[in-house]
Motif scaffolding. Structure first.
Motif, mmCIF file in Angstrom:
data_model
loop_
_atom_site.group_PDB
_atom_site.id
_atom_site.type_symbol
_atom_site.label_atom_id
_atom_site.label_comp_id
_atom_site.label_asym_id
_atom_site.label_seq_id
_atom_site.Cartn_x
_atom_site.Cartn_y
_atom_site.Cartn_z
ATOM 1 N N ARG A 240 -9.117 4.377 9.717
ATOM 2 C CA ARG A 240 -8.878 5.550 8.570
ATOM 3 C C ARG A 240 -8.195 4.818 7.207
ATOM 4 O O ARG A 240 -8.786 4.946 6.336
ATOM 5 C CB ARG A 240 -7.943 6.551 8.966
ATOM 6 C CG ARG A 240 -8.327 7.741 8.661
ATOM 7 C CD ARG A 240 -7.654 8.910 8.929
ATOM 8 N NE ARG A 240 -6.360 8.752 9.850
ATOM 9 C CZ ARG A 240 -6.105 9.037 10.963
ATOM 10 N NH1 ARG A 240 -7.098 9.486 11.717
ATOM 11 N NH2 ARG A 240 -5.054 8.635 11.609
ATOM 12 N N ASN A 243 -11.167 1.502 6.371
ATOM 13 C CA ASN A 243 -12.577 1.825 6.097
ATOM 14 C C ASN A 243 -12.700 3.367 6.187
ATOM 15 O O ASN A 243 -13.417 4.012 6.921
ATOM 16 C CB ASN A 243 -13.131 1.115 7.161
ATOM 17 C CG ASN A 243 -14.628 1.046 7.275
ATOM 18 O OD1 ASN A 243 -15.129 1.160 6.003
ATOM 19 N ND2 ASN A 243 -15.286 0.795 8.357
ATOM 20 N N PRO A 244 -11.918 3.933 5.041
ATOM 21 C CA PRO A 244 -11.853 5.415 5.219
ATOM 22 C C PRO A 244 -13.345 6.059 4.944
ATOM 23 O O PRO A 244 -13.435 7.238 5.704
ATOM 24 C CB PRO A 244 -10.964 5.702 3.914
ATOM 25 C CG PRO A 244 -11.106 4.611 3.018
ATOM 26 C CD PRO A 244 -11.161 3.589 3.908
ATOM 27 N N ASP A 245 -14.303 5.456 4.148
ATOM 28 C CA ASP A 245 -15.538 6.180 4.185
ATOM 29 C C ASP A 245 -16.572 5.474 5.081
ATOM 30 O O ASP A 245 -17.797 5.446 4.950
ATOM 31 C CB ASP A 245 -15.743 5.882 2.837
ATOM 32 C CG ASP A 245 -15.953 4.748 2.170
ATOM 33 O OD1 ASP A 245 -15.776 3.556 3.065
ATOM 34 O OD2 ASP A 245 -16.114 4.357 0.930
ATOM 35 N N ARG A 247 -17.925 2.534 5.259
ATOM 36 C CA ARG A 247 -18.672 1.777 4.477
ATOM 37 C C ARG A 247 -18.837 0.192 4.908
ATOM 38 O O ARG A 247 -19.983 -0.538 4.967
ATOM 39 C CB ARG A 247 -18.611 1.626 2.851
ATOM 40 C CG ARG A 247 -18.843 2.706 2.311
ATOM 41 C CD ARG A 247 -18.944 2.389 0.562
ATOM 42 N NE ARG A 247 -19.557 1.391 0.085
ATOM 43 C CZ ARG A 247 -19.060 0.108 0.087
ATOM 44 N NH1 ARG A 247 -17.900 -0.137 0.247
ATOM 45 N NH2 ARG A 247 -20.138 -0.811 -0.421
#
Lengths: 380, 380
Positions: A240, A243-245, A247
């Motif tokens: 989280r 690399n929250p999104d 990608r």
């Protein structure tokens, strides 16, 4: 290792860092980065099992043979990184007071060539020493090889024993010449120790990570073979945060296959058929003893492309599972059970246009086989 | 233990020594000697199993109960000596970095009363810690109790683990207040550690030993359950040196019954019939894994009167074997398997006229039973 070996390795690493970045010295490890051309090639050395039966002829001979496998693979592939995928030593069998001497031998081929590496623990690395019953017969107990610093009066601590994970890892970091990217991991995850994340920076966008490599301790040896609930929570929070999104593509490394490997394994035959790719299917998957949610967490993340494990010497396949791949490495060491020819799985990641992960197995004799593309999804 | 406890124990021991010999201080342990009247009474504390499941309610409660058994026996019998007959702790279960804290608790009832003691190792004393699989579930790992000296940053060595025999014994000797007669034994017998001989001097002829007590490590825990060839050779040389003409009666103590116990065991019934004497025959003998000659050596010596072991909680008999007696102690601790009432075997040796060994079992509730005469041969 001797001082000049460390100097040599440091010089190689320094040259590589200077070539890559300009001015990063070897004492502050250069961040990992995709090589020119946008490639990052990883060699997986699995199940080396150094230190078996050193009181016989065949024990030391097979350790020499393991040195040779790693040298052949490193010199043929010239990887950017090495992952030591557990069972570096057979601790229930090493006739020394501290197995870090054998651990050190296992990592020396990478170090000598200035190739950065990281390690995870297998189920044999901190096993308690198992006393051969025949040592209590007239044959007697062979002398223990104590560290040279031990004074004339034997150190009470110098006896055959297992070496705890933290002690092995600390010794590795002390002798790493700035090349090890391993870690003892967060204290709250102990007894699991090899829990950490490495970022590999993009060649094209120098500040951005283009790959995340997660390393998890799958237990065994001194404690049950399991990825714990606490590790699952830690993985989720790391993912989280870093690399929250989703990608950044992600790869995962540990030693003992999870129970999901049992589900995707090719049927009981030595043949490996599509969609699986590999050359060895000679035994049943020997999975972890419990599943506390790591597979659920991983398969829910499209950014996770593949998991790599060792442990089963007679398996070398990759099979798809949900949206990711479950791969075995190839038995690299001449220690450990099985007579299948030795080799190493290579993982070649490209950040160009369509991010991709290609993999194959490089054999000791120089041949390659089992080429497979583990991902062609577009991430950037 | 606190300083005043050691002082108190030392004062008791000093008073006893002054009464017995005149001027031997507590720092140089007084030799063991038959008491006035020519008696030497030994209490055997077997299978205490301290430290089980400290993270539950019942674990600490059963340790309190074990304290109570030993106090009851010591206060009723007032022995001259205590033998701790192995499995003092359950090392695969102790939630501390070093099991010597529990070991120390096991020996404190004797120390507090100024009674000298010695210890032998059982198969649970240096077992590796076994991680409960449920600790990897959401329940998580309870905090490890580290020694208070550990600084704020956790010591990497402070983790759940087994404590090696030598470490346990060294800690015992460090905190013995001059009362322990244990030893780490000759280096060449390691991994077996509790190998030593104690002489008990005559009351009538102050310079002469009137009893020899041999202690042997019967293995288990970190290595196989066996008395080795090397131990047999050592026993023979000790016996030849200390007792060349076999004039001095000898008793032998270790933890795990030898295979000879299987041969003499009462038939599968809860009753114990003559020539055996005892009250419990509730399970099969669980013997050592091999026999390398110790029973042959012992049974050839008429001076050896009896062997005492623990290990089987459901057995408390003595049976004759060749010219000696094979005896079980009585399960003393509330730790370990079995619900039979707790107690301790008492061995009361007389050097008067006809040397004799009488034995009985003292129960926690104050009763005694299973009186038996183990020897009435004339030695002096």
């Amino acid at each position: 290792m001797r001082w000049w070996q460390c100097r040599l390795a440091a010089a190689v690493a320094l040259a590589a860092a200077v070539l890559a970045l300009g001015a990063v010295g070897p004492r502050s490890p250069a961040p990992l980065r995709f090589a020119p051309g946008g490639r990052f090639k990883v060699a997986l050395f699995a199940d080396l099992h150094y230190g078996e039966n050193a009181w016989t002829d065949w024990g030391p001979a097979q350790d020499d043979a393991s040195d040779h496998v790693m040298a052949a693979v490193l010199d043929a592939e010239k990887p950017d990184f090495v992952v030591y995928l557990g069972d570096l030593v057979t601790a229930n069998n090493v006739p020394v007071a501290n197995a870090s001497l054998y651990w050190d031998r296992a990592i020396s081929p990478a170090r000598r060539r200035g190739v950065p590496w990281s390690t995870v623990f297998g189920n044999h690395d901190d096993m308690p020493f198992e006393w051969p019953p025949e040592w209590f017969s007239p044959a007697g107990v062979p002398p223990v090889h104590c560290p040279p610093a031990v004074p004339a009066m034997p150190d009470p601590g110098c006896s055959f024993r297992g070496t705890p994970r933290v002690e092995l890892m600390t010794a590795e970091l002390d002798r790493a010449c700035g090349l090890s990217r391993s870690s003892v991991g967060p204290r709250e995850l102990w007894p699991g120790v090899s829990n950490y994340v490495l970022q590999v920076l993009s060649r094209e966008r120098p500040e951005d990570p283009a790959l995340l490599m997660y390393f998890l301790d799958s237990g065994g040896g001194s404690y049950p073979e399991v990825v714990s609930c606490a590790q699952v929570t830690w993985f989720q929070s790391q993912a989280r945060f870093l690399n929250p999104d989703g990608r950044i593509p992600e790869l995962v490394f540990w030693h003992i296959p999870s129970t999901a490997y049992v589900k995707v394994a090719p049927k009981a035959t030595s043949e490996v058929r599509k969609p699986c790719v590999g050359s060895l299917n000679e035994e049943d998957v020997a999975p972890q003893v419990a599943e506390w949610g790591i597979m659920c967490s991983l398969s829910l993340r499209p950014s996770v492309k593949a998991i790599f494990v060792g442990h089963n010497h007679g398996l070398d396949w990759c099979c798809p599972y949900e949206k990711l791949w479950l791969c075995f490495a190839r038995h690299t060491g001449h220690g450990g059970y099985g007579d299948w020819p030795r080799g190493a799985r290579i993982v070649d990641i490209s950040e160009k246009k369509h991010f991709s992960v290609n993999s194959w197995i490089r054999m000791e004799n120089g041949s390659t086989h089992s080429h497979v593309t583990l991902s062609s999804a577009r991430f950037n």
